[in-house]
Write an enzyme that holds these catalytic residues in place. Structure first.
Site, mmCIF file in Angstrom:
data_model
loop_
_atom_site.group_PDB
_atom_site.id
_atom_site.type_symbol
_atom_site.label_atom_id
_atom_site.label_comp_id
_atom_site.label_asym_id
_atom_site.label_seq_id
_atom_site.Cartn_x
_atom_site.Cartn_y
_atom_site.Cartn_z
ATOM 1 N N ASP A 159 -3.223 5.539 12.552
ATOM 2 C CA ASP A 159 -2.325 4.441 11.385
ATOM 3 C C ASP A 159 -1.269 5.570 11.078
ATOM 4 O O ASP A 159 -0.788 7.026 10.701
ATOM 5 C CB ASP A 159 -3.308 4.735 9.726
ATOM 6 C CG ASP A 159 -2.046 4.183 8.893
ATOM 7 O OD1 ASP A 159 -0.767 4.140 9.038
ATOM 8 O OD2 ASP A 159 -2.585 3.980 8.013
ATOM 9 N N HIS A 207 1.374 4.700 6.910
ATOM 10 C CA HIS A 207 0.211 5.468 5.417
ATOM 11 C C HIS A 207 0.703 6.652 5.961
ATOM 12 O O HIS A 207 0.747 7.624 7.055
ATOM 13 C CB HIS A 207 -0.653 5.214 5.088
ATOM 14 C CG HIS A 207 -0.787 3.408 5.251
ATOM 15 N ND1 HIS A 207 -1.488 2.446 5.966
ATOM 16 C CD2 HIS A 207 -0.327 2.377 4.198
ATOM 17 C CE1 HIS A 207 -1.397 1.075 5.569
ATOM 18 N NE2 HIS A 207 -0.960 1.924 4.337
ATOM 19 N N SER A 212 0.536 -1.270 -0.239
ATOM 20 C CA SER A 212 -0.159 -0.083 -0.105
ATOM 21 C C SER A 212 0.921 1.245 0.294
ATOM 22 O O SER A 212 0.353 2.207 -0.440
ATOM 23 C CB SER A 212 -0.986 0.362 1.262
ATOM 24 O OG SER A 212 -0.402 -0.793 2.378
#
Ligand SMILES: *[C@@H]1O[C@H](CO)[C@@H](O)[C@H](O)[C@H]1NC(C)=O
Ligand SMILES: *[C@@H]1O[C@H](CO)[C@@H](O)[C@H](O)[C@H]1NC(C)=O
Ligand SMILES: *[C@@H]1O[C@H](CO)[C@@H](O)[C@H](O)[C@H]1NC(C)=O
Ligand SMILES: *[C@@H]1O[C@H](CO)[C@@H](O)[C@H](O)[C@H]1NC(C)=O
Ligand SMILES: *[C@@H]1O[C@H](CO)[C@@H](O)[C@H](O)[C@H]1NC(C)=O
Ligand SMILES: *[C@@H]1O[C@H](CO)[C@@H](O)[C@H](O)[C@H]1NC(C)=O
Length: 463
Positions: free
Chosen positions: A439, A442, A192
């Site tokens: 998070d 990311h 990702s």
């Protein structure tokens, strides 16, 4: 003659690398016993953005992208508009033969400043020329990376510009990139983080065309955008370990017990989709991290030919995958026509004490980069970096490293934290304590990945 010197040099480099590896491993045995427990837990919670649906997934083609106005420059009392980066040597292919011979790199239009390491630099606040686009302007961003839309109160993270110490970067030029890549296929392969770099590139390029068109995928793991004016496609292929693994489902890959496939041919299914890429950018790291520093690998036993699971030391398994990738590239990429890039480890920021912050904090609430130039978080394994150096150093194909690790280490402010689409409902306990579900893997878009792509742009056209 030139080649001979190059060969000597590279074997010297190899020798030095090996020596430093030995010293490093020896040191490491004594000093680095830190557990990755917290990070591993956090990673498990948030590594679910592999499948990258786009906003236009449900139906109609994406509409015209608004070009917008530069609001920063228009604001009253703002400093004068950014006058452009100092122009570096951009001399086109020189006419004497010596020079010409050196331009073996496909797509190069000029040269970077000799001896300047563009990955070595600092972040400079620049609210005039950054960001390259706004979150609203780019309709292609996956909701997992849209921080403003999910309530992030500050915008400072969008305004930092990377300034190498020894030179200045060529400003990203979408028209130039599309012109040079007319009729070509640009492919990101990885996890990702690679996916968010892909979205960033789509956003950066979208300013130069009417709209991207989604095109039929050749695999469920692919996301493809086409720029019809230029017959160029920008693609992403989900393969978090590059080789096959039990985390390959592009939608459902929250697997606790990760197993990678290491038998002969365990990359073929994926790599079938990478052939005929003109520019290939791959990455793999975050999924490897675990508490035990081991990796389960599916292998074929030599006696019975049966598949068996063997646990391996992390660096060893990573090295084998890199080697396999390099071998595939050597066989399938043409150094005169293709370019191959590898994006290094994307760092995480789960341990605020490492940058001198509070004891139990993480990236949540961070609004400023780190300015300690030697800062390096413990989650970025230098041992893996060594494995990468070695694998790419031995390759018989020119590789270009996009060494984002150090520059991204500084950006504790740039993560999505809690400002993203939450796919799984939050518990009352989590709501009370936002840090617990932040998070810190990311990054928001626009943001850091735009700089990764600016570096890609520089290395692609001004190597
Ligand atoms: C940009 O701003 C100028 C002046 O503020 C305005 O005249 C123009 O219509 C704007 N363009 C767009 C595309 O919004
Ligand atoms: C840009 O940053 C400068 C310095 O921090 C500040 O004075 C100025 O108001 C900012 N401009 C905008 C438009 O945010
Ligand atoms: C971007 O590249 C195009 C095509 O090479 C060129 O015409 C244009 O002047 C460039 N733009 C800037 C701002 O340098
Ligand atoms: C688009 O590019 C492909 C190669 O990637 C080429 O085969 C095809 O003919 C091109 N189409 C047009 C319309 O130029
Ligand atoms: C800077 O970072 C390094 C490595 O993370 C650390 O050892 C050092 O103490 C830090 N310096 C300051 C002034 O915080
Ligand atoms: C990437 O950069 C870091 C720090 O600048 C350096 O330590 C590392 O060796 C580089 N990685 C490779 C593979 O060259």
């Amino acid at each position: 003659m030139k080649f001979l010197i190059a060969k000597r040099l590279s074997s010297f480099t190899l020798w030095v690398t090996t020596l430093s590896l030995v010293v490093f491993v020896t040191l490491r045995c004594f000093v680095d016993f830190r557990s990755y427990e917290k990070i591993a837990v956090n990673l498990l919670q948030i590594q679910h953005v592999g499948y990258i649906p786009t906003q236009s997934e449900e139906g109609e083609e994406a509409k015209l992208v608004s070009k917008g106005n530069n609001t920063a420059a228009a604001a009253p009392g703002a400093p004068p508009p950014f006058a452009g980066w100092p122009v570096e040597r951009t001399d086109l292919f020189a006419d004497d033969e010596e020079e010409e011979e050196e331009h073996y790199m496909a797509f190069a239009v000029g040269r970077g400043k000799e001896g300047c390491d563009v990955f070595d630099g600092r972040w400079v606040y620049d609210n005039v020329s950054m960001p390259h686009y706004t979150e609203k302007e780019c309709r292609y961003i996956n909701p997992q990376f849209k921080c403003q839309a999910f309530g992030r109160p500050d915008r400072g993270y969008q305004h930092w510009r990377w300034q190498p110490h020894g030179c200045s970067l060529q400003r990203f030029n979408a028209t130039l990139m599309l012109e040079k890549l007319r009729g070509k296929r640009v492919l990101f392969v990885g996890d990702s983080l690679g996916g968010s770099q892909f979205f960033s590139l789509v956003c950066l390029l979208s300013r130069a065309i009417a709209s991207f068109r989604k095109t039929p995928k050749h695999s469920p793991s692919s996301t493809i955008f086409a720029a019809p004016e230029y017959n160029t496609t920008i693609e992403f292929y989900w393969a978090p370990f590059l080789v096959e693994s039990n985390c390959d489902d592009p939608k459902n890959h929250r697997v606790k017990d990760r197993i990678i496939h290491l038998y002969q041919g365990s990359m073929d299914k994926h790599s079938e989709n990478w052939k005929r890429a003109d520019v290939l950018i791959f990455n793999t790291y975050t999924w490897w991290l675990n508490e035990e520093n081991k990796m389960k690998t599916l292998q074929v036993s030599s006696q019975e030919g049966e598949k068996v699971i063997k646990e391996m030391q992390l660096e060893k398994a990573y090295g084998l995958v890199m080697k396999r990738m390099v071998r595939w590239l050597e066989r399938n990429m043409d150094p005169l026509k293709n370019r191959v890039f590898f994006t290094t480890m994307s760092p995480t920021h789960f341990r605020s004490f490492e940058w001198g912050g509070v004891r139990n904090g993480n990236c949540y609430g961070q609004m400023m980069p780190i300015f300690n130039s030697t800062y390096w978080g413990s989650a970025s394994k230098k041992s893996i970096m060594e494995v990468v150096s070695r694998a790419l150093g031995e390759a018989k194909l020119p590789f270009t490293l996009i060494n984002i690790t150090q520059m991204s280490e500084y950006r504790k402010d740039a993560h999505t934290a809690i400002y993203k689409q939450q796919k799984y409902g939050l518990t009352e306990e989590q709501r009370r304590n936002p840090e617990s579900y932040a998070d810190c893997v990311h990054w928001c878009l626009p943001g850091l990945q735009d700089t990764w792509n600016e570096l890609l742009f520089n290395k692609l056209f001004f190597p």
